[in-house]
Scaffold this active site. Structure first.
Site: not given
Ligand code: CFN
Ligand code: HCA
Length: 540
Positions: A60, A63, A94, A193
């Site tokens: 969401c 998050a 995370r 974001h």
């Molecule tokens: S929201 Fe982003 S900030 S887009 Fe990426 S690299 Fe994932 S989903 Mo989980 S939280 Fe994480 Fe980053 Fe960019 Fe999210 S550190 S793993 S692919 N990510």
């Molecule tokens: C998020 C955070 C997440 C969830 C990871 C997962 C992360 O989107 O709220 O589904 O295992 O990296 O912690 O993307």
């Protein structure tokens, strides 16, 4: 091998087969058979609402704002205004790491929440929020307190911005501001974001003009120190003589954000989550940005060269070459030992908004084949590799940023535009920024799937039987139950770092262990594989 029987077109129709016609038509637009050829590229739809009833992998808006962008900052008290579950959900799950040293402040281990109850929903929660801000201030005297809205706060209309402003004025020595990042806003964590980026720019960037010592000053944008990735990148920067003023936001501090405008260059790692700050800093402070990727040894070398090239000084170029020459033999030795066991193994990756692309580099190095990949919430540019620059209006004094938080209507696009299309857009006055996108890096005939869901994930595994599946915690056990090894590319399970040179070696070793483990051969009990008893029930 199922792949021989199942071409991408058959897999695509099999994925859609069970849907009601309307749902099938919508999902069809988000599943693309990659052509890897200009002009022939079919269209893909991304960044659109998930169809209700589908079990999405997405998260969401809250998050994306609280957990992703602000979570990794260690000396800001991140106070969640909402039910306790929201705060608990984003409490270090995370695996963003930090190193505060012996004296530095670190509030990351705390779970700050107003713990909203029914009576707050009925009578309003503003007083409770002011009380919580006061309590945090009295206990810790932090430099800054950030307040995050959850769904109920938006629904009842608590004015978190006015409460924060009043508290900031009352304290005088603590910067308090709020984020309207209610979970339901937008279509995914991506909206979070954007909301975070705007507020970080408004309230933090540029607050401290003090010029820090050091040469070749950069900010690293979109690196969150998951599993210690940022520590490995810091090690490499130090060796190269590159000064990192601020990381957005892995292991970051309030002061680093505040003086980030004193850097000469922004190196953008996860473009999806932080491009808004990069663009705003370019517009307001004239700091240019380049796209980098420190996932993969070759990608790391390429990114270091890109930074050195920007500064153009022989001293830096030489040091970077020396560092690459020192680090690569270790990487090559590991690959020589491991690739004979990983070569031609197949992998699928469905992660967030940049990792599905970044991690392909590591699998390429292992000579593994990415047969299907996609983002949970990527936008057009993440697939296409080209960003149409927004027309940002910045008011230099009041820091008013025109709200950019609107989610687009359904957009269909070609992940790679032809030269002819590009020329036409150029003529129409569009400004572009070019970098690598996922589609261009995927082989012809592979499946690119946006916002994959639980049903499709299981179906895909059943049909294509990959040697490895990469996604998040929600997917982990359902995939493993199908007898396929699963690697989390969000939290890295309990592993990492995977960035940089040492991280790459770490990753090769883990993937080797996963795809060559014998345990998957024991998924079927002997009597399931070789039924020796056949008979009929007495009543038959
Ligand atoms: S929201 Fe982003 S900030 S887009 Fe990426 S690299 Fe994932 S989903 Mo989980 S939280 Fe994480 Fe980053 Fe960019 Fe999210 S550190 S793993 S692919 N990510
Ligand atoms: C998020 C955070 C997440 C969830 C990871 C997962 C992360 O989107 O709220 O589904 O295992 O990296 O912690 O993307």
């Amino acid at each position: 091998n199922k792949l021989v029987q199942w071409g991408p077109a058959e897999v695509k129709s099999a994925l859609l087969e069970k849907y009601p016609p309307k749902v099938g038509r919508k999902r069809a637009k988000q599943i693309m058979i990659n052509e890897a050829l200009q002009n022939e590229t079919p269209e893909l739809t991304a960044n659109v609402r998930t169809i209700p009833g589908i079990i999405t992998m997405r998260g969401c808006t809250y998050a994306g704002c609280k957990g992703v962008i602000m979570g990794p900052t260690r000396d800001i008290v991140n106070l969640v205004h909402g039910p306790i579950g929201c705060s608990f959900y984003a409490w270090l799950t995370r695996r963003n790491q930090t190193d505060a040293g012996p004296t530095g402040e670190n509030y990351m281990n705390y779970c700050f929440s107003t713990d909203m109850q029914e009576q707050d929903i009925i009578f309003g929660g503003e007083k409770k929020l002011a009380q919580a801000i006061q309590e945090a201030y009295d206990l810790f005297h932090p430099k800054s307190i950030a307040v995050f809205a959850t769904c109920p706060v938006g629904l009842i209309g608590d004015d978190i911005h006015t409460v924060s402003k009043n508290m900031k004025e009352k304290f005088g020595d603590c910067n308090v501001y709020a984020f309207s990042c209610e979970g339901y806003k937008g279509v995914s964590q991506s909206a979070g974001h954007h909301i975070a980026n705007n507020q970080v720019f408004r309230h933090l960037v540029g607050q401290n003009d003090e010029v820090k010592p050091g040469k070749y000053k950069i900010n690293l944008l979109g690196e969150y120190n998951i599993g210690g990735d940022g520590f490995e990148i810091d090690r490499i920067f130090k060796k190269c003589g590159i000064t990192c003023i601020s990381t957005f936001s892995g292991n970051s501090t309030y002061d680093q954000f505040a003086s980030s405008h004193t850097a000469d260059l922004n190196a953008v790692m996860c473009h999806r989550s932080i491009n808004y700050v990069a663009d705003m800093m370019e517009t307001k402070y004239g700091i240019p940005w380049v796209k980098v990727n420190f996932i993969g040894a070759k990608a790391t070398a390429k990114s270091l060269r890109k930074i050195a090239e920007y500064f153009g000084e022989k001293e830096l170029i030489d040091t970077v070459e020396k560092v690459i020459a020192e680090e690569m033999p270790g990487v090559e030795a590991a690959l020589a030992e491991i690739t004979p066991r990983t070569e031609n193994k197949t992998v699928m990756m469905f992660v967030g908004g940049s990792r599905a692309h970044h991690y392909k580099e590591l699998f390429d190095e292992l000579k593994m084949k990415t047969i299907s990949a996609g983002y949970e919430f990527g936008h057009e540019d993440d697939y296409e590799g080209r960003q149409v620059l927004p027309n940002i209006k910045l008011d230099a004094d009041s820091r008013n940023i025109e709200e950019l938080e609107v989610e687009p209507d359904e957009t269909r696009f070609k992940p790679r535009k032809s030269d002819k299309e590009m020329k036409a857009l150029d003529k129409a006055g569009y400004k572009f920024k070019q970098y690598d996108g996922l589609a261009a890096d995927m082989d012809k005939g592979t499946l690119i799937i946006d916002d994959l869901n639980q049903y499709e994930a299981e179906k895909l595994v059943e049909l294509m039987k990959p040697d490895l599946f990469c996604a998040g915690i929600k997917e982990k056990y359902s995939i493993q139950k199908l007898g396929v090894p699963m690697k989390q590319l969000h939290s890295y399970d309990s592993g990492g770092p995977y960035a940089g040179f040492l991280g790459a070696v770490n990753f090769y070793q883990e993937i080797d262990r996963l795809v060559n483990s014998k345990v998957w051969g024991y998924m079927k009990a002997p009597w399931q594989k070789n039924p020796q008893l056949s008979g009929s029930f007495a009543w038959e």
